[in-house]
Design an enzyme around this catalytic site. Structure first.
Site, mmCIF file in Angstrom:
data_model
loop_
_atom_site.group_PDB
_atom_site.id
_atom_site.type_symbol
_atom_site.label_atom_id
_atom_site.label_comp_id
_atom_site.label_asym_id
_atom_site.label_seq_id
_atom_site.Cartn_x
_atom_site.Cartn_y
_atom_site.Cartn_z
ATOM 1 N N HIS A 122 0.866 -1.184 0.000
ATOM 2 C CA HIS A 122 0.000 0.000 0.000
ATOM 3 C C HIS A 122 0.904 1.236 0.000
ATOM 4 C CE1 HIS A 122 -2.774 2.986 1.792
ATOM 5 N NE2 HIS A 122 -3.767 2.175 1.476
ATOM 6 N N ASP A 198 3.106 -4.576 7.752
ATOM 7 C CA ASP A 198 1.857 -3.828 7.590
ATOM 8 C C ASP A 198 0.722 -4.848 7.734
ATOM 9 O OD1 ASP A 198 -0.388 -2.466 6.887
ATOM 10 O OD2 ASP A 198 0.307 -1.859 4.893
ATOM 11 N N LYS A 224 -10.606 -0.648 10.123
ATOM 12 C CA LYS A 224 -10.839 -1.816 9.258
ATOM 13 C C LYS A 224 -11.229 -3.040 10.080
ATOM 14 C CE LYS A 224 -7.322 -0.376 5.845
ATOM 15 N NZ LYS A 224 -8.104 0.258 4.797
ATOM 16 N N CYS A 370 -4.733 2.463 -3.766
ATOM 17 C CA CYS A 370 -3.523 2.986 -3.108
ATOM 18 C C CYS A 370 -2.359 2.019 -3.259
ATOM 19 C CB CYS A 370 -3.779 3.292 -1.628
ATOM 20 S SG CYS A 370 -5.026 4.548 -1.358
#
Lengths: 413, 168
Positions: A122, A198, A224, A370
């Site tokens: 990302h 991540d 999220k 993204c």
């Protein structure tokens, strides 16, 4: 065990109708919806405990501080962190990444040092490093992605030579690919580098154990995983956090301030300058309670089954017209389905697909997600993406598939 | 919620399936500008050739994107070909007015006259296959705010190309 059949009822936003059409939310990879318990917990905090934290001497402030630190303890337990003091609250995963890149990077990276990331990252795990390349002259290296949407680790040892940090996603937000983090962490450590993960797309969907990952840093975001927007997490091993200089300066993060200088607070507060997002932390804690009640193994099982159903249904209904990117085996991926659609008259652009789907109340994301370097590897400017979560079921997939027929029809000339 | 028929008018789909002036021009003499929509990754490449007398003698469109960005670029190319740079700038202003009329609806009554958008604004010399009606078809886009950027991408790119070809 499976998830409750009436789980949708826990999510007020899903009870709404748009022009008489039920909302079919398939964009949880972007942000998730919130259960009533999260909304209530945040309102309850403001109704019963709101005060500034770590400074008031009255009972209300004690409650507020307990709410914030109680949420931190829930996060630590949820990801099996060895210590609550290793959980730093941030605004979101992007801020967590920037905190790591800035604070750790400024003390540990110099011109010529390499940072390794992958082509499936990302932008949040790309741009902070680009900024350091421009400012301090570090070298940014890339692990390639192969045609199956997996990391190509053929040259990993060469890439890691002279590297200070390997920073890779645990699950691709475009492909759903689950990366072998323990293997990557071991390789990084063998090369003398630290491992950053991540986990923004991972923590919401799979039981997470930062120690089993072998990671040194793990970043993720609350919104999220059924929590509110405005709170993220940076987890790092205590000795790393201890050695890092602070990120933002101000109140909360100091032990003492004089006209000559300052000394920092202990971790994690050293990295939490200013009044924190207490209600958001409480909301995240409530989301963790909700997910824990469901059971993360059940969450994962539900998503694997629904992903399998979706891949089968879409392929059965649309045949050669639909191409779903990423791993073919549902158990090897997350519930993220990025696809391109080749209609009767050529590709139906993702924006047009998303527009037609919206008419049926179906929410999907269209665009580059993204992750522009990855899109370039896939040879696409944009894809449509349906991403699944606990409140989705087979009827949502059926509606998605039916609406895709409508898009195909409109753009068949 | 507005219906799809407000957005996907037949003339728009026609320009999408049969884009006008699709291709490339040699640079120089032509000017090339790449336009990006950072939200979705759509890319429009505008080539224009401006003659000494200020006429846009040729135009070509490249890149890829959704039906709205592609059809808008196609209509734009047909509308400006053979026009002067001055006329093209007027058309850009008029088109942006068309795109923003409904954005300001919340305030005033949003009437076209009040916003200074009258038919006169569009009274450029129409030849070829483009007419005021063609561009008007994009008016429905304003009911879908997310798509306004799709429709205006080529026009913003054209502005840059005109600036490079003939600095103001």
């Amino acid at each position: 065990m499976s998830l409750p059949a009436d789980i949708k009822a826990d999510f007020p936003v899903l009870r709404q109708q748009f022009d008489g059409t039920p909302l079919i939310y398939l964009d949880s990879g972007n942000t998730s919806q919130k259960p009533q318990s999260v909304i209530d917990a945040m309102a309850n905090y403001y109704e019963t405990a709101n005060a500034n934290v770590h400074r008031g001497s009255y009972e209300l402030a004690v409650r507020a501080t307990a709410a914030l630190e109680g949420a931190r303890a829930k996060v630590a337990k949820f990801i099996n962190a060895p210590s609550t003091s290793e959980v730093v609250f941030t605004k979101n995963a992007t801020e967590s990444m920037n905190l790591m890149a800035r604070a750790w990077g400024s003390a540990n990276l110099a011109a010529g040092d390499a940072v390794v990331i992958s082509e499936m990252e990302h932008h949040a795990n790309i741009v902070p490093w680009h900024m350091l390349v421009a400012e301090t002259g570090i070298e940014l290296r890339w692990i390639p992605v192969d045609a199956d949407g997996q990391l190509d680790l053929t040259d990993l040892d060469r890439l890691l030579d002279g590297t200070k940090l390997l920073s890779v996603t645990a699950m691709s937000n475009v492909l759903g690919t689950l990366n072998d983090i323990p293997r990557l962490a071991a390789a990084a450590h063998d090369a003398g580098a630290l491992m950053a993960v991540d986990a923004s797309q991972y923590v919401p969907h799979l039981a997470t154990d930062v120690q089993a990952m072998g990671a040194d840093f793990v970043v993720f975001t609350g919104h999220k995983m059924l929590g509110p927007m405005g709170i993220g997490v940076l987890w790092a091993r205590a000795e790393i956090l201890e050695a890092m200089p602070p990120f933002l300066g101000g109140g909360e993060m100091i032990l003492n301030v004089t006209k000559e200088g300052f000394t920092t607070a202990e971790i994690p507060w050293k990295f939490e300058a200013g009044t924190p997002m207490v209600a958001e932390a409480v909301g995240l804690g409530a989301a963790i309670d909700y997910l824990s009640e469901l059971g993360m193994d059940n969450v994962r099982q539900h998503e694997v089954e629904l992903t399998a159903y979706a891949m089968h249904k879409l392929t059965e209904d649309h045949g050669e017209k639909i191409t779903i990117h990423g791993p073919v085996e549902p158990s090897a991926r997350g519930g993220v389905l990025s696809f391109v659609y080749e209609g009767e008259s050529g590709e139906v652009h993702p924006h047009d697909i998303a527009q037609v789907l919206d008419q049926a109340g179906v929410c999907v994301r269209a665009g580059h997600h993204c992750a522009k370097p990855l899109m370039s590897v896939l040879g696409a400017n944009a894809t449509s993406r349906a991403s699944l979560y606990v409140y989705n079921d087979e009827s949502d997939i059926d509606q998605l598939s039916a609406s895709l027929h409508a898009a195909d029809e409109l753009f068949s000339f | 919620m507005p219906g799809l028929e407000d957005l996907y008018r037949e003339i728009i789909l026609d320009h999408y399936r049969s884009p006008r002036n699709r291709g490339e021009l040699e640079t120089p003499p032509a000017v090339r500008v790449d336009g990006f929509n950072p939200l979705c990754g759509d890319e429009i490449i505008v080539y224009i050739d401006v003659a000494d007398d200020g006429t846009i003698s040729d135009v070509a469109i490249g890149g890829q994107g959704c039906s709205i960005s592609q059809s808008s670029a196609s209509m734009m190319s047909a509308a400006i070909k053979g026009k002067t740079v001055t006329d093209a700038r007027s058309l850009i202003s008029a088109f942006k007015g068309l795109m923003s009329i409904h954005e300001t609806d919340i305030g005033g009554d949003g009437s076209e006259a009040e916003m200074g958008i009258t038919d006169d604004t569009f009274s450029i010399d129409n030849t070829d296959d483009i007419s005021l009606g063609d561009l008007e078809a994009l008016k429905g886009v304003v009911k879908f705010p997310v798509r306004i950027k799709c429709a205006t991408l080529s026009w913003n790119t054209l502005t840059q190309a005109l600036d490079e070809a003939q600095p103001v």
